[in-house]
Design an enzyme around this catalytic site. Structure first.
Site, PDB file in Angstrom:
ATOM      1  N   GLU A  27     -36.035 -30.487  22.632  1.00  0.00           N
ATOM      2  CA  GLU A  27     -34.692 -30.079  23.043  1.00  0.00           C
ATOM      3  C   GLU A  27     -34.407 -30.373  24.511  1.00  0.00           C
ATOM      4  OE1 GLU A  27     -34.029 -26.055  21.701  1.00  0.00           O
ATOM      5  OE2 GLU A  27     -33.737 -26.738  19.637  1.00  0.00           O
ATOM      6  N   TYR A 131     -29.180 -27.840   7.399  1.00  0.00           N
ATOM      7  CA  TYR A 131     -28.670 -26.484   7.195  1.00  0.00           C
ATOM      8  C   TYR A 131     -27.415 -26.483   6.328  1.00  0.00           C
ATOM      9  CZ  TYR A 131     -31.927 -25.115  10.890  1.00  0.00           C
ATOM     10  OH  TYR A 131     -33.052 -24.888  11.651  1.00  0.00           O
TER      11      TYR A 131
END
Length: 159
Positions: A27, A131
């Protein structure tokens, strides 16, 4: 490939910490991890654990985690927050992420929660797609708000 999803133990925290660090690097925040192995062991185990963690084990090595904790919604009631679902780079696409998410959803269902919350960084399209395919709604019109430790101290100093 055979793998096992199980509840984490305090002795798993070195490998869990390693995956947390791997996520921070992915990240683009390699220096952001302040939590220590000892913090994880102290905070996650004992009389009042601050979190619950599931691990995905492949050949006796932890290759994924899902770390959750209880929250409460003034609109819905009991919910859980999925702080992180991490699969090692080497094991992405292997089904571990699905197995971990399945475990979290079953756990939440068994607790009777009304919702499971988590965040996903806006540029991680593979995770967003994953997701959404699982039925989650990505709320792109909400912003995450945080008050850091330094911000808390500054806030208190100005009361």
């Amino acid at each position: 490939m055979e793998f096992k999803i199980r509840n984490a133990k305090a002795g798993d925290m070195p490998q869990v910490h390693q995956l947390i660090t791997e996520l921070a690097i992915f990240e683009k925040e390699p220096d952001a991890v302040e939590v220590t192995i000892e913090d994880l062991q102290k905070d996650g185990f004992g009389d009042k654990p601050a979190f619950h963690c599931f691990v995905a084990e492949v050949n006796s090595k932890i290759e994924g985690i899902a770390l959750i904790y209880n929250r409460y919604s003034t609109w819905k009631g009991k919910i859980i927050h999925l702080e992180d679902l991490i699969v090692s780079k080497a094991m992405r696409g292997s089904g571990l992420g699905t197995a971990l998410l399945d475990t979290v959803v079953k756990y939440g269902h068994d607790l009777g929660v009304k919702r499971i919350n988590w965040e996903v960084i806006d540029w991680n399209e593979p995770a967003i797609d994953f997701y959404e395919k699982k039925g989650a709604t990505v709320l792109r019109d909400w912003d995450v708000v945080q008050l850091s430790e330094a911000g808390i101290k500054n806030y208190i100093a100005n009361l």
